[in-house]
Write a protein that holds these residues in place. Structure first.
Motif, PDB file in Angstrom:
ATOM      1  N   ASP A   1      15.090   9.884  -3.129  1.00 62.55           N
ATOM      2  CA  ASP A   1      15.064  10.553  -1.824  1.00 62.55           C
ATOM      3  C   ASP A   1      13.719  11.228  -1.561  1.00 62.55           C
ATOM      4  N   LEU A   2      13.100  11.787  -2.589  1.00 58.01           N
ATOM      5  CA  LEU A   2      11.762  12.338  -2.420  1.00 58.01           C
ATOM      6  C   LEU A   2      10.766  11.227  -2.083  1.00 58.01           C
ATOM      7  N   LEU A   3      10.933  10.066  -2.723  1.00 57.27           N
ATOM      8  CA  LEU A   3      10.072   8.920  -2.423  1.00 57.27           C
ATOM      9  C   LEU A   3      10.229   8.495  -0.970  1.00 57.27           C
ATOM     10  N   HIS A   4      11.451   8.457  -0.478  1.00 56.73           N
ATOM     11  CA  HIS A   4      11.689   8.078   0.916  1.00 56.73           C
ATOM     12  C   HIS A   4      11.049   9.081   1.867  1.00 56.73           C
ATOM     13  N   ALA A   5      11.145  10.366   1.522  1.00 55.14           N
ATOM     14  CA  ALA A   5      10.568  11.409   2.374  1.00 55.14           C
ATOM     15  C   ALA A   5       9.053  11.291   2.470  1.00 55.14           C
ATOM     16  N   ILE A   6       8.424  10.753   1.453  1.00 53.69           N
ATOM     17  CA  ILE A   6       6.967  10.540   1.460  1.00 53.69           C
ATOM     18  C   ILE A   6       6.623   9.225   2.146  1.00 53.69           C
ATOM     19  N   ALA A   7       7.378   8.168   1.829  1.00 52.86           N
ATOM     20  CA  ALA A   7       7.039   6.824   2.304  1.00 52.86           C
ATOM     21  C   ALA A   7       7.223   6.669   3.805  1.00 52.86           C
ATOM     22  N   PHE A   8       8.247   7.285   4.374  1.00 50.57           N
ATOM     23  CA  PHE A   8       8.530   7.098   5.802  1.00 50.57           C
ATOM     24  C   PHE A   8       7.360   7.554   6.688  1.00 50.57           C
ATOM     25  N   PRO A   9       6.907   8.811   6.586  1.00 51.33           N
ATOM     26  CA  PRO A   9       5.748   9.213   7.403  1.00 51.33           C
ATOM     27  C   PRO A   9       4.462   8.494   7.008  1.00 51.33           C
ATOM     28  N   LEU A  10       4.351   8.103   5.734  1.00 46.93           N
ATOM     29  CA  LEU A  10       3.166   7.353   5.311  1.00 46.93           C
ATOM     30  C   LEU A  10       3.107   6.008   6.027  1.00 46.93           C
ATOM     31  N   GLY A  11       4.241   5.360   6.201  1.00 45.36           N
ATOM     32  CA  GLY A  11       4.279   4.106   6.949  1.00 45.36           C
ATOM     33  C   GLY A  11       3.863   4.289   8.387  1.00 45.36           C
ATOM     34  N   VAL A  12       4.315   5.381   9.006  1.00 50.90           N
ATOM     35  CA  VAL A  12       3.908   5.680  10.385  1.00 50.90           C
ATOM     36  C   VAL A  12       2.391   5.831  10.470  1.00 50.90           C
ATOM     37  N   ALA A  13       1.830   6.601   9.552  1.00 46.44           N
ATOM     38  CA  ALA A  13       0.388   6.857   9.563  1.00 46.44           C
ATOM     39  C   ALA A  13      -0.417   5.589   9.306  1.00 46.44           C
ATOM     40  N   LEU A  14       0.013   4.774   8.352  1.00 48.84           N
ATOM     41  CA  LEU A  14      -0.725   3.558   8.038  1.00 48.84           C
ATOM     42  C   LEU A  14      -0.699   2.566   9.197  1.00 48.84           C
ATOM     43  N   ASP A  15       0.438   2.424   9.845  1.00 49.82           N
ATOM     44  CA  ASP A  15       0.514   1.492  10.976  1.00 49.82           C
ATOM     45  C   ASP A  15      -0.359   1.962  12.130  1.00 49.82           C
ATOM     46  N   ARG A  16      -0.342   3.253  12.412  1.00 51.95           N
ATOM     47  CA  ARG A  16      -1.167   3.771  13.510  1.00 51.95           C
ATOM     48  C   ARG A  16      -2.651   3.625  13.193  1.00 51.95           C
ATOM     49  N   ALA A  17      -3.015   3.845  11.927  1.00 44.98           N
ATOM     50  CA  ALA A  17      -4.419   3.664  11.537  1.00 44.98           C
ATOM     51  C   ALA A  17      -4.831   2.211  11.680  1.00 44.98           C
ATOM     52  N   ALA A  18      -3.955   1.285  11.274  1.00 44.86           N
ATOM     53  CA  ALA A  18      -4.266  -0.136  11.399  1.00 44.86           C
ATOM     54  C   ALA A  18      -4.379  -0.539  12.865  1.00 44.86           C
ATOM     55  N   THR A  19      -3.538   0.031  13.705  1.00 39.71           N
ATOM     56  CA  THR A  19      -3.587  -0.285  15.137  1.00 39.71           C
ATOM     57  C   THR A  19      -4.884   0.223  15.752  1.00 39.71           C
TER      58      THR A  19
ATOM     59  N   THR B   1       0.832  -1.207   0.000  1.00 44.91           N
ATOM     60  CA  THR B   1       0.000   0.000   0.000  1.00 44.91           C
ATOM     61  C   THR B   1       0.861   1.249   0.000  1.00 44.91           C
ATOM     62  N   ALA B   2       1.850   1.266   0.890  1.00 50.37           N
ATOM     63  CA  ALA B   2       2.694   2.452   1.010  1.00 50.37           C
ATOM     64  C   ALA B   2       3.588   2.641  -0.209  1.00 50.37           C
ATOM     65  N   ASP B   3       4.115   1.551  -0.751  1.00 48.07           N
ATOM     66  CA  ASP B   3       4.996   1.677  -1.910  1.00 48.07           C
ATOM     67  C   ASP B   3       4.247   2.260  -3.101  1.00 48.07           C
ATOM     68  N   VAL B   4       3.078   1.707  -3.412  1.00 50.97           N
ATOM     69  CA  VAL B   4       2.297   2.204  -4.544  1.00 50.97           C
ATOM     70  C   VAL B   4       1.789   3.620  -4.283  1.00 50.97           C
ATOM     71  N   ALA B   5       1.268   3.857  -3.071  1.00 56.17           N
ATOM     72  CA  ALA B   5       0.714   5.177  -2.755  1.00 56.17           C
ATOM     73  C   ALA B   5       1.791   6.254  -2.769  1.00 56.17           C
ATOM     74  N   ALA B   6       2.948   5.963  -2.181  1.00 52.41           N
ATOM     75  CA  ALA B   6       4.027   6.958  -2.147  1.00 52.41           C
ATOM     76  C   ALA B   6       4.541   7.250  -3.553  1.00 52.41           C
ATOM     77  N   THR B   7       4.641   6.219  -4.385  1.00 54.01           N
ATOM     78  CA  THR B   7       5.094   6.422  -5.762  1.00 54.01           C
ATOM     79  C   THR B   7       4.112   7.292  -6.541  1.00 54.01           C
ATOM     80  N   LEU B   8       2.820   7.032  -6.370  1.00 50.86           N
ATOM     81  CA  LEU B   8       1.811   7.842  -7.062  1.00 50.86           C
ATOM     82  C   LEU B   8       1.770   9.267  -6.516  1.00 50.86           C
ATOM     83  N   LEU B   9       1.911   9.428  -5.206  1.00 51.41           N
ATOM     84  CA  LEU B   9       1.943  10.769  -4.621  1.00 51.41           C
ATOM     85  C   LEU B   9       3.120  11.573  -5.167  1.00 51.41           C
ATOM     86  N   LEU B  10       4.256  10.927  -5.308  1.00 53.58           N
ATOM     87  CA  LEU B  10       5.422  11.611  -5.868  1.00 53.58           C
ATOM     88  C   LEU B  10       5.182  11.965  -7.335  1.00 53.58           C
ATOM     89  N   ALA B  11       4.665  10.990  -8.101  1.00 54.65           N
ATOM     90  CA  ALA B  11       4.477  11.215  -9.536  1.00 54.65           C
ATOM     91  C   ALA B  11       3.449  12.301  -9.818  1.00 54.65           C
TER      92      ALA B  11
END
Length: 209
Positions: free
Chosen positions: A174-192, A94-104
């Motif tokens: 690097d832009l992808l990493h900057a998007i994906a890192f906080p996105l992972g935090v948000a997705l895990d907290r939402a799942a929890t 989810t995060a990989d595809v979403a972060a890539t699309l957000l960047l693009a």
């Protein structure tokens, strides 16, 4: 490991196999392979959006595959060990595809429409690698650390991404990493939160006597 982290093991095995099969002599990168299986903004209007998935299994530098596998273990593997295979699998993709699309669509497309040289370059630059999902998993498990370690980890990752933004040739990653890192935090907290809500709903209300 087979019981606790099967997704990580399967992903690492796939990365190794693809690197061996798709690299040139001496594990050199093959631009034709990256152009065919990697993802760039232009793939969205040439109906090659499937490359959002295939790009994950390739690497720009096959000779550095050991470092890629080590990062896979340190990011995806640790999170899968903590959160379970089902959640790690869902969060990674989810995060990989979403972060890539957000960047693009959120960064590269506006730069392209504005007529900038960097926008034109990024729109045509096919990118490959698992680091989008990897940084998301890294963000997810570092967010679970005790507070005093959590902020130190966040700061270290932010420093790493910030320094690398000024390195030549790595801007898109690097832009992808900057998007994906906080996105992972948000997705895990939402799942929890969803899991806690489901568990609360299963607990029967006490009946006053």
């Amino acid at each position: 490991m087979l019981r606790r982290a099967p997704f990580t093991l399967a992903l690492a095995a796939a990365l190794l196999a693809v690197a061996a099969l798709a690299s040139g002599p001496g594990w050199a990168p093959r631009p034709d392979i990256i152009a065919r299986w990697g993802f760039a903004l232009h793939d969205l209007w040439t109906l090659r959006a499937w490359s959002l998935v295939t790009a994950v299994f390739f690497t720009q530098h096959p000779a550095r595959i050991a470092a890629t596998v080590a990062f896979t273990a340190a990011s995806v593997g640790v999170y899968e060990w903590q959160a379970g295979t089902r959640r790690a699998l869902a969060l990674f993709w989810t995060a990989d595809v979403a972060a890539t699309l957000l960047l693009a669509l959120g960064v590269v497309l506006p730069l392209l429409l504005a007529g900038t040289a960097v926008g034109a370059r990024l729109a045509a630059a096919d990118d490959v690698g698992m680091s989008g999902g990897g940084f998301a998993c890294l963000g997810a498990w570092t967010a679970r650390l005790p507070q005093r370690w959590r902020w130190a980890a966040f700061g270290a990752v932010a420093l790493f991404i910030g320094v690398n933004l000024f390195q030549p040739g790595t801007l898109e990653a690097d832009l992808l990493h900057a998007i994906a890192f906080p996105l992972g935090v948000a997705l895990d907290r939402a799942a929890t939160r969803r899991a806690v809500g489901r568990n609360d709903a299963l607990v029967p209300a006490s009946v006053p006597l």
